[in-house]
Design a protein around this motif. Structure first.
Motif, PDB file in Angstrom:
ATOM      1  N   ALA A 154       0.876  -1.174   0.000  1.00 22.37           N
ATOM      2  CA  ALA A 154       0.000   0.000   0.000  1.00 22.37           C
ATOM      3  C   ALA A 154       0.905   1.214   0.000  1.00 22.37           C
ATOM      4  O   ALA A 154       2.120   1.096   0.209  1.00 22.37           O
ATOM      5  N   GLN A 155       0.327   2.380  -0.254  1.00 21.07           N
ATOM      6  CA  GLN A 155       1.195   3.564  -0.267  1.00 21.07           C
ATOM      7  C   GLN A 155       1.844   3.791   1.080  1.00 21.07           C
ATOM      8  O   GLN A 155       2.883   4.432   1.173  1.00 21.07           O
ATOM      9  N   TRP A 156       1.279   3.236   2.129  1.00 18.52           N
ATOM     10  CA  TRP A 156       1.834   3.438   3.474  1.00 18.52           C
ATOM     11  C   TRP A 156       2.578   2.211   4.000  1.00 18.52           C
ATOM     12  O   TRP A 156       3.104   2.240   5.112  1.00 18.52           O
ATOM     13  N   LEU A 157       2.616   1.131   3.187  1.00 22.69           N
ATOM     14  CA  LEU A 157       3.219  -0.112   3.674  1.00 22.69           C
ATOM     15  C   LEU A 157       4.151  -0.711   2.630  1.00 22.69           C
ATOM     16  O   LEU A 157       3.763  -0.978   1.492  1.00 22.69           O
ATOM     17  N   LEU A 158       5.399  -0.932   3.048  1.00 27.46           N
ATOM     18  CA  LEU A 158       6.408  -1.573   2.211  1.00 27.46           C
ATOM     19  C   LEU A 158       6.839  -2.880   2.868  1.00 27.46           C
ATOM     20  O   LEU A 158       7.160  -2.915   4.062  1.00 27.46           O
ATOM     21  N   LEU A 159       6.874  -3.938   2.091  1.00 28.92           N
ATOM     22  CA  LEU A 159       7.406  -5.221   2.536  1.00 28.92           C
ATOM     23  C   LEU A 159       8.658  -5.522   1.719  1.00 28.92           C
ATOM     24  O   LEU A 159       8.678  -5.298   0.508  1.00 28.92           O
ATOM     25  N   ARG A 160       9.675  -6.068   2.359  1.00 30.65           N
ATOM     26  CA  ARG A 160      10.920  -6.298   1.643  1.00 30.65           C
ATOM     27  C   ARG A 160      11.654  -7.501   2.220  1.00 30.65           C
ATOM     28  O   ARG A 160      11.444  -7.894   3.381  1.00 30.65           O
ATOM     29  N   GLY A 161      12.516  -8.084   1.417  1.00 30.57           N
ATOM     30  CA  GLY A 161      13.315  -9.205   1.875  1.00 30.57           C
ATOM     31  C   GLY A 161      14.456  -9.492   0.927  1.00 30.57           C
ATOM     32  O   GLY A 161      14.374  -9.229  -0.280  1.00 30.57           O
ATOM     33  N   THR A 162      15.531 -10.005   1.470  1.00 34.07           N
ATOM     34  CA  THR A 162      16.678 -10.402   0.654  1.00 34.07           C
ATOM     35  C   THR A 162      17.208 -11.736   1.162  1.00 34.07           C
ATOM     36  O   THR A 162      17.148 -12.035   2.354  1.00 34.07           O
TER      37      THR A 162
END
Length: 855
Positions: A566-574
């Motif tokens: 969402a514009q207010w939520l970022l999910l990330r992973g490496t």
């Protein structure tokens, strides 16, 4: 609930409701070669701006970086006075050691320090890098071997200098301890720049800064001066018995002289009786060396045409650190040595008074222990010259953004010592009776001068680099362009850390040696893709192949995902695989002789106190690289352009960790290692023998919490709140080769690794005033060292304050107070300074005034 967590969550509770931030421009961030438009990428990057640095009130890059919460442990600064790298400072992200954190300047490597820290750690000395010219620092808290190669297992620090600067800025700063220790510090800085790439087609930026700080002795700090720790956990009167016959410290040799006082033996060593002659070593212990440093940086950029530019960077620094290396030399039968270069071993030097010696009242030779007070304390001075010259071309060609550069960097050390002792002259005066151990006031100055020895130890590290990279958007996918980057690198690493001619000839008594001689070439190729799979979902894959001329090859892949849920939520992973190449001191034909404190329960004289013993450590040309598997998962909640909450989990599993068995493990299993421990006839340890090996696995895991909030208080100004909090879940490794993993999180099995570390700051800007209050928290940890049962080192919380007043549009004056409440370091009985200098600072409250003028 833990105090740091509750405070950080209180800040998070203040966040307002949802609003949306603007899309930032495309930029290259540390950890990638591809330009992206996202402000937050797939990997966690902490950005420390020039404004943040100024608000912190810190005096150096090292002080700024060592204060971040991800600096879990095992990083050293100039408080490590017993090091071969005295006067330096490094950074150890995740507690994995300075050798696992890669330091870059403007995205390119610089030469490591001239010699190794703790014999094996090759690292960049942060004290050699300029402070004034820093525009920002980017800290990548993720492994990045797929982009940068070796040394990036724990993360990367990219120090970015100003490319353009308009006008001139001057500053002067002076400060002193408020606690009567007498320590002072002063600095001055200049930064100037002219030209604009956009308007003039060129830009030039020059900076110069200088710093001077006086030496701090333990005897200058009132609560440490007496070295009397009775009443503390596992504490005692930490004085040093000396001047006695044989191995019985109560059989006094002569009377009181120099700093000697008569003390009950039981006050120093529990269970002992009688009186001994002892001295307080505090006067000979330097807590922080006196330093003088000058840094300069020159950066020029010339636009060749609309699509290309040439650039050149020049960094140069000169540093000097002066300290009291130790008390005057103590000579003792069975523990006094000199180096035999022919046999590559230490020769034992007899300290036995012959029959007829004025200090031998008996009719047979008599061994003694005595401190040569009249020769004066042993002093050490380290001078370091560092430079990097880098030039290159960058621009756009046929749709490719390219960057090609060639660089040369070096660190050169000259270490001089005074008041060491000449072995051959000592043997002469011992034999002919011309030196009086019992009453040193009777010794002639001529005899003293014969015994005194000054030496020079040289060392140099060099790095030559050639880097070429290019990137472009290959074609459009339904969700956006497919980004691609490719490049290659070649570098030559050289290290020549020598010892003095006095050591090689066997002249110096009790020599310390760190001989490293090695050269190797490294060639690498790398590639990276960034693909928008669907709208708001990006996948990045990268790989790098390195070939080393000494051990062979390594391949490092990496894949990361960034999902804007969402514009207010970022999910990330490496997920990635990394490696650390064996350092030159670990894999070359190197030999080290060092001295370190050991608590030996079998010691017949001081079984509960640290006692310095000899360590001989050898390299191993059969070493394999350490290989790691990194996993990072995170999310960022940004309710508005003024608010963000970041939570990131990391796990780093490393195989084949290079190291030596710990002293505690060797002594606890002495029967298993008969060839690793050498004792004299009385049972005191003479030498510990070690060799580097790929010992086993290590796993580190934890979380980082990053909270940021800005408030517009209208007529009451603006308030910014920032908090970074890190928790270590696990820091597990074997205590010796072949043993199961032991968890070092929250204890000091592998150096102190507190579970929690936090930094929280509040900055209030109103009118011509800007005030910052910073809270630094370091959690406590359990004492795991031998003979220290049940002890816990307490947590420490300190406050720093910086109040700046803009007198005129050009002039600003600042009042800076570090450690506002004068918090003392926590007691740690296992440390030679009785506190852990990797986690604390003994200076107490330190106040400074800074004046800045811009024109």
């Amino acid at each position: 609930m833990f105090k740091p967590l509750s405070i950080s969550l209180a800040i998070a509770a203040a966040f307002p409701q949802l609003a949306y931030a603007d899309e930032p421009a495309r930029v290259v961030v540390t950890g990638s070669n591809i330009r992206v438009s996202e402000k937050e990428g797939a990997s966690a990057v902490q950005v420390i701006s020039a404004k943040d640095i100024a608000a912190s009130g810190k005096s150096s890059i090292a002080d700024v970086l060592r204060a971040i919460s991800a600096n879990s442990g095992n990083s050293y600064n100039e408080q490590y006075t017993g090091s071969f790298s005295a006067g330096t400072a490094g950074l150890s992200l995740r507690g994995l050691g300075q050798k696992n954190t890669l330091i870059l300047v403007n995205g390119k490597r610089v030469s490591p320090y001239a010699t190794a820290q703790d014999l094996q750690e090759v690292f960049v000395d942060l004290n050699s890098l300029p402070m004034e010219s820093v525009q920002r620092i980017e800290v990548l808290k993720d492994g990045a071997s797929s982009v940068y190669g070796s040394d990036a297992v724990a993360g990367v620090v990219n120090i970015i200098l100003y490319k353009e600067f308009k006008g001139t800025e001057l500053s002067v700063k002076g400060g002193a301890s408020t606690q009567g220790s007498g320590q002072t510090e002063k600095s001055a800085a200049l930064q100037t720049g002219f030209g604009s790439l956009a308007q003039d087609g060129y830009s030039v930026v020059f900076s110069l800064d200088a710093q001077q700080r006086s030496k701090l002795q333990q005897s200058d700090v009132d609560w440490m001066a007496g070295n009397d720790w009775r009443g503390r956990a596992n504490g005692s009167l930490a004085w040093t018995p000396t001047n006695y016959y044989g191995t019985d410290a109560t059989k006094l040799l002569g009377g009181l002289q120099g700093p000697l006082e008569q003390k009950p033996y039981g006050d120093i060593t529990e269970g002992k009786s009688g009186l001994v002659q002892a001295y307080n070593p505090a006067q000979y212990k330097t807590l922080i060396p006196g330093i003088s440093r000058v840094h300069s940086a020159l950066r020029g950029t010339l636009r060749l045409n609309q699509d290309s530019e040439a650039y050149a960077d020049l960094l140069y620094s000169h540093s000097r650190a002066d300290q009291t290396f130790g008390a005057p030399l103590t000579v003792s039968n069975g523990s006094l040595r000199a180096w035999n270069n022919t046999l590559q071993k230490l020769d034992n030097i007899s300290v036995t008074l012959p029959v007829g010696h004025p200090n031998n009242p008996g009719g047979k030779p008599q061994p003694i222990s005595a401190t040569l007070f009249d020769l004066g304390p042993r002093l050490k001075s380290d001078k370091v010259d560092f430079y990097r010259v880098l030039t290159g071309l960058k621009g756009t060609l046929a749709g490719w953004e390219y960057d090609a550069s060639v660089g040369r960097s070096a660190s050169k050390l000259e270490e001089t010592v005074q008041n060491f002792v000449n072995r051959y002259e000592f043997e002469k005066v011992l034999a002919d009776g011309s030196y009086n151990f019992a009453d040193q006031a009777k010794n002639s100055e001529a005899v003293r001068q014969r015994l005194r020895l000054s030496t020079l130890r040289p060392a140099e590290s060099k790095l030559t680099t050639l880097d070429v990279s290019a990137a472009k958007d290959l074609f459009e996918l339904p969700a956006g362009p497919l980004g691609f980057a490719v490049g290659s690198q070649w570098r030559r690493e050289e290290m020549n850390s020598d010892t003095s001619t006095a050591v090689l000839s066997g002249t110096e008594l009790r020599p310390a040696i760190n001989i490293i001689k090695g050269t190797r070439d490294v060639a690498a190729v790398f590639a990276e893709f960034n693909a928008p799979v669907v709208k708001d979902l990006n996948v990045n894959v990268a790989g790098r192949a390195d070939h080393y001329s000494d051990f062979g090859s390594a391949f490092s892949p990496k894949a990361s995902v960034r999902y804007q849920a969402a514009q207010w939520l970022l999910l990330r992973g490496t997920v990635s695989r990394g490696f650390r190449a064996p350092s030159l001191p670990e894999i070359t034909n190197s030999t080290s002789v060092s001295y370190g404190p050991v608590i030996d329960a079998k010691d017949p004289i001081t079984p509960k106190q640290p006692r310095s013993v000899t360590n001989i450590t050898r390299a191993n040309d059969q070493l394999r690289p350490e290989r790691s598997n990194n996993l990072n998962l995170g999310l960022v909640i940004a309710p508005s352009s003024n608010s963000s909450v970041g939570l990131d989990y990391y796990r780093i599993k490393t195989r084949g960790v290079i190291g030596t068995d710990s002293v505690e493990t060797i002594l606890a299993n002495e029967a298993r290692f008969p060839d690793k421990v050498s004792r004299d006839a009385e049972g005191r340890i003479i030498t510990l023998y070690k060799q580097y090996a790929n010992q086993g696995d290590r796993e580190a895991s934890g979380i980082d919490l990053d909270l940021r909030q800005r408030f517009d208080l209208r007529q009451n100004g603006k308030l910014s709140l920032n908090a970074q909090l890190s928790k270590v879940f696990k820091f597990s490794a074997p205590l010796s080769e072949g043993e199961p993993l032991s968890n070092g999180a929250g204890n000091n099995y592998f150096g102190s690794i507190p579970k929690w570390r936090g930094v929280t700051s509040a900055t209030w800007d109103i009118g011509n005033w800007s005030s910052t209050l910073t809270w630094n928290y370091v959690d406590g940890y359990d004492q795991t060292k031998a003979a220290r049962p049940g002890e816990r080192v307490a947590s420490v919380a300190t406050f720093d304050a910086n109040v700046a007043w803009q007198l005129t549009p050009a002039a600003t004056v600042s009042l800076i107070v570090q450690n506002l409440t004068d918090q003392r370091p926590s007691w740690d009985s296992s440390a030679s300074s009785f506190f852990d200098f990797t986690q604390a600072d003994p200076r107490g409250r330190f106040a400074s005034v800074k004046l800045t003028y811009k024109f």
